[in-house]
Design an enzyme around this catalytic site. Structure first.
Site, PDB file in Angstrom:
ATOM      1  N   ARG A 102       0.833  -1.211   0.000  1.00  0.00           N
ATOM      2  CA  ARG A 102       0.000   0.000   0.000  1.00  0.00           C
ATOM      3  C   ARG A 102       0.875   1.271   0.000  1.00  0.00           C
ATOM      4  O   ARG A 102       0.545   2.272  -0.624  1.00  0.00           O
ATOM      5  CB  ARG A 102      -0.897  -0.055   1.244  1.00  0.00           C
ATOM      6  CG  ARG A 102      -1.486   1.255   1.657  1.00  0.00           C
ATOM      7  CD  ARG A 102      -2.942   1.380   1.307  1.00  0.00           C
ATOM      8  NE  ARG A 102      -3.395   2.745   1.535  1.00  0.00           N
ATOM      9  CZ  ARG A 102      -4.356   3.333   0.852  1.00  0.00           C
ATOM     10  NH1 ARG A 102      -4.973   2.679  -0.107  1.00  0.00           N
ATOM     11  NH2 ARG A 102      -4.718   4.561   1.109  1.00  0.00           N
ATOM     12  N   ASP A 126      -8.947  -2.246  -6.929  1.00  0.00           N
ATOM     13  CA  ASP A 126     -10.298  -1.691  -6.752  1.00  0.00           C
ATOM     14  C   ASP A 126     -10.389  -0.332  -7.439  1.00  0.00           C
ATOM     15  O   ASP A 126      -9.401   0.199  -7.909  1.00  0.00           O
ATOM     16  CB  ASP A 126     -10.601  -1.477  -5.261  1.00  0.00           C
ATOM     17  CG  ASP A 126     -10.674  -2.785  -4.517  1.00  0.00           C
ATOM     18  OD1 ASP A 126     -10.923  -3.798  -5.177  1.00  0.00           O
ATOM     19  OD2 ASP A 126     -10.467  -2.769  -3.296  1.00  0.00           O
TER      20      ASP A 126
HETATM   21  C1  UD1 Z   1      -1.137   4.868   7.259  1.00  0.00           C
HETATM   22  C2  UD1 Z   1      -0.321   3.730   7.805  1.00  0.00           C
HETATM   23  C3  UD1 Z   1      -1.216   2.718   8.497  1.00  0.00           C
HETATM   24  C4  UD1 Z   1      -2.083   3.397   9.534  1.00  0.00           C
HETATM   25  C5  UD1 Z   1      -2.825   4.587   8.939  1.00  0.00           C
HETATM   26  C6  UD1 Z   1      -3.613   5.373   9.965  1.00  0.00           C
HETATM   27  C7  UD1 Z   1       1.528   3.561   6.264  1.00  0.00           C
HETATM   28  C8  UD1 Z   1       2.215   2.763   5.232  1.00  0.00           C
HETATM   29  N1  UD1 Z   1       0.376   3.075   6.727  1.00  0.00           N
HETATM   30  O1  UD1 Z   1      -1.982   4.329   6.257  1.00  0.00           O
HETATM   31  O2  UD1 Z   1      -0.386   1.735   9.119  1.00  0.00           O
HETATM   32  O3  UD1 Z   1      -3.016   2.469  10.033  1.00  0.00           O
HETATM   33  O4  UD1 Z   1      -1.888   5.479   8.306  1.00  0.00           O
HETATM   34  O5  UD1 Z   1      -2.782   5.758  11.005  1.00  0.00           O
HETATM   35  O6  UD1 Z   1       1.993   4.596   6.707  1.00  0.00           O
HETATM   36  N2  UD1 Z   1      -8.824   7.586   3.235  1.00  0.00           N
HETATM   37  C9  UD1 Z   1      -9.718   7.892   2.263  1.00  0.00           C
HETATM   38  N3  UD1 Z   1      -9.308   8.675   1.204  1.00  0.00           N
HETATM   39  C10 UD1 Z   1      -8.029   9.137   1.088  1.00  0.00           C
HETATM   40  C11 UD1 Z   1      -7.109   8.805   2.099  1.00  0.00           C
HETATM   41  C12 UD1 Z   1      -7.536   8.035   3.164  1.00  0.00           C
HETATM   42  O7  UD1 Z   1     -10.875   7.489   2.326  1.00  0.00           O
HETATM   43  O8  UD1 Z   1      -7.736   9.817   0.101  1.00  0.00           O
HETATM   44  C13 UD1 Z   1      -9.266   6.761   4.371  1.00  0.00           C
HETATM   45  C14 UD1 Z   1      -8.645   5.372   4.342  1.00  0.00           C
HETATM   46  O9  UD1 Z   1      -9.376   4.491   3.543  1.00  0.00           O
HETATM   47  C15 UD1 Z   1      -8.693   5.010   5.805  1.00  0.00           C
HETATM   48  C16 UD1 Z   1      -8.477   6.335   6.507  1.00  0.00           C
HETATM   49  O10 UD1 Z   1      -8.816   7.342   5.566  1.00  0.00           O
HETATM   50  O11 UD1 Z   1      -9.957   4.516   6.172  1.00  0.00           O
HETATM   51  C17 UD1 Z   1      -7.075   6.541   7.004  1.00  0.00           C
HETATM   52  O12 UD1 Z   1      -6.190   6.513   5.918  1.00  0.00           O
HETATM   53  P1  UD1 Z   1      -4.750   7.175   5.964  1.00  0.00           P
HETATM   54  O13 UD1 Z   1      -4.599   8.026   7.170  1.00  0.00           O
HETATM   55  O14 UD1 Z   1      -4.506   7.788   4.637  1.00  0.00           O
HETATM   56  O15 UD1 Z   1      -3.843   5.899   6.166  1.00  0.00           O
HETATM   57  P2  UD1 Z   1      -2.731   5.302   5.223  1.00  0.00           P
HETATM   58  O16 UD1 Z   1      -1.791   6.384   4.799  1.00  0.00           O
HETATM   59  O17 UD1 Z   1      -3.338   4.426   4.191  1.00  0.00           O
END
Ligand code: UD1
Length: 436
Positions: A102, A126
């Site tokens: 990811r 997806d």
């Molecule tokens: C990062 C971490 C992960 C951690 C998460 C939250 C890495 C590699 N992974 O994941 O271990 O659990 O932060 O602390 O650093 N979302 C959207 N749209 C977007 C962006 C995010 O809907 O454009 C949603 C995601 O689906 C999720 C939530 O927001 O439900 C949090 O996502 P995000 O904070 O972006 O986490 P990651 O960067 O994927």
């Protein structure tokens, strides 16, 4: 550590263990190092990263960078990674490696920043909405980029990448990181409001500043970035992995043990340590160490939130801890919808947990017994191992390649503090068919 494809068919076999005692050295953070590696795209020359954890995602990110034209040297025993971009990177990220982690999406911001264009596959295949990167893309669009969706990914182009005022719907870790990296080399000033503030983002921002970026507000919900024409490759030490540290802390409290964790930053763990203390653990904070001893465990409520809230990446481990605490605890998960999937597996061990939407009610003390746990993610896999340490009989954790993504040398390190756990090929264990 083993990273060959055959290792993914291994399982962990865990048995009830004596209290865990000893010293654990905590490595660099998974969620920082992968972004630091991606940020190396932004500058010509040699980036040298130290305190690199020996986890499986690191070689995958190295493959992606190699696919972009970098020369990458990894010495995971020494915790070193050297990335050298002599020529301009390719703007096509290699799909095979990209779809494996990811964090590969973190190459988007640096590629758009440096090359003003990027073509990248989306892990899992997806659509974009479900993949949850619309905030990354909206931010880049505000900076002048256009996004074209292809069947196998996206293409982002920005002839004129300029500063912008961006307010994130939610403090997304990945979106904040991508936008900071792109903004560091955009024309003009970018303001990101409702930015995520995780310690790993602060580490990335400090690294970018060392490269020559101009970023203000590091650690605040408002980041202000004045773009510069170019950045310089530098050497950097990855910040400690607070989630690994938190996992060991839970292991100590759960098994009524006594662990000294070295190379940690206690301030990064303020909320989990507060909850551990409330649950009855004795926590001693040093300058860069933590000592965790068990007391009698009691129920506590906790709510996952973006930093400085309780980290969602420690939620499954805490569920295991609270299953062994006296009384009823409530967990509210606010970050990931599917993060309660661990509970279904954990119930097979006798855990008494009810789910209602994004709330979980954990009743303790539940006597646990061994079971075969399937389909767990990196943190849930670690939580399954922790549960096995306090369960009667034998617990088998399958799909250990997930755990390898976040915990280097997990089994030898667990064994060094007294855990009864081994890693064996799945073919050596009598297993039922995996859950559908
Ligand atoms: C990062 C971490 C992960 C951690 C998460 C939250 C890495 C590699 N992974 O994941 O271990 O659990 O932060 O602390 O650093 N979302 C959207 N749209 C977007 C962006 C995010 O809907 O454009 C949603 C995601 O689906 C999720 C939530 O927001 O439900 C949090 O996502 P995000 O904070 O972006 O986490 P990651 O960067 O994927």
């Amino acid at each position: 550590m083993g990273l060959s494809p055959t290792d993914s068919a291994d399982v962990f076999v865990v048995r009830r263990s004596a209290p865990l005692r000893g010293v654990i050295t905590v490595p660099g953070a998974k969620n920082s190092v992968l972004k630091l590696m991606a940020a190396s795209i932004l500058a010509p020359g040699e980036t040298v990263l130290s305190n690199v954890p020996a986890i499986a995602d690191v070689p995958v990110m190295a493959d992606i960078l190699q696919g972009l034209g970098a020369e990458v040297t990894l010495d995971l025993d020494a915790g070193l990674c050297t990335i050298r971009f002599d020529d301009e990177p390719d703007w096509h990220a290699p799909a095979d490696a990209v779809t494996r982690i990811r964090a590969s999406i973190s190459c988007l911001g640096p590629l758009v920043g440096r090359l003003r264009r990027c073509r990248i596959a989306l892990p899992g295949g997806d659509n974009i909405g479900k993949r949850g990167i619309e905030m990354h893309l909206a931010g880049l669009e505000a900076m002048g980029a256009s996004v074209i969706e292809h069947a196998d990914g996206i293409e982002v182009r920005a002839e004129d990448l300029h500063g912008a005022q961006i307010t994130l719907d939610f403090p997304s870790v990945g979106a904040t990181e991508n936008l900071v990296m792109a903004a560091s080399v955009a024309d003009g000033r970018t303001i990101i409001d409702n930015a995520a503030r995780e310690p790993e983002i602060q580490d990335l921002c400090a690294f970018l500043v060392e490269m020559g970026a101009r970023i203000e507000g590091i650690g605040d919900p408002r980041l202000e970035i004045e773009g510069v024409p170019e950045l310089t490759a530098v050497s950097w030490r990855t910040c400690p992995d607070r989630i690994e540290a938190g996992t060991w802390a839970v292991a100590a409290a759960l098994t009524h043990g006594d662990l000294l964790l070295e190379h940690v930053r206690p301030a990064d763990l303020t909320m989990p340590l507060m909850k551990l203390r409330a649950a009855g653990a004795v926590v001693e904070e040093g300058a860069d160490s933590l000592r965790i001893k068990a007391g009698d465990l009691e129920a506590v409520n906790f709510v996952t939130l973006p930093y400085p809230g309780f980290p969602t990446d420690m939620q499954p481990q805490f569920m295991v801890l609270l299953s062994q605490a006296q009384g009823t605890s409530m967990c509210t998960e606010n970050v990931f919808e599917s993060r309660f999937s661990f509970v279904e597996q954990f119930r097979k061990m006798g855990a008494d947990i009810d789910i209602d939407g994004h709330h979980a009610l954990i009743r303790g003390v539940a006597p646990l017994h061994g079971a075969v746990l399937d389909g767990l993610d990196v943190r849930a896999g670690a939580a399954g191992v922790l549960a096995g340490l306090v369960a009667d009989g034998e617990t088998i954790v399958r799909d250990v390649h997930h755990v390898d993504r976040g915990y280097g040398d997990f089994v030898p390190r667990l064994r060094s503090i007294g855990a009864d756990v081994e890693r064996v090929p799945a073919s050596e264990v009598d297993l039922p068919a995996p859950d559908a």
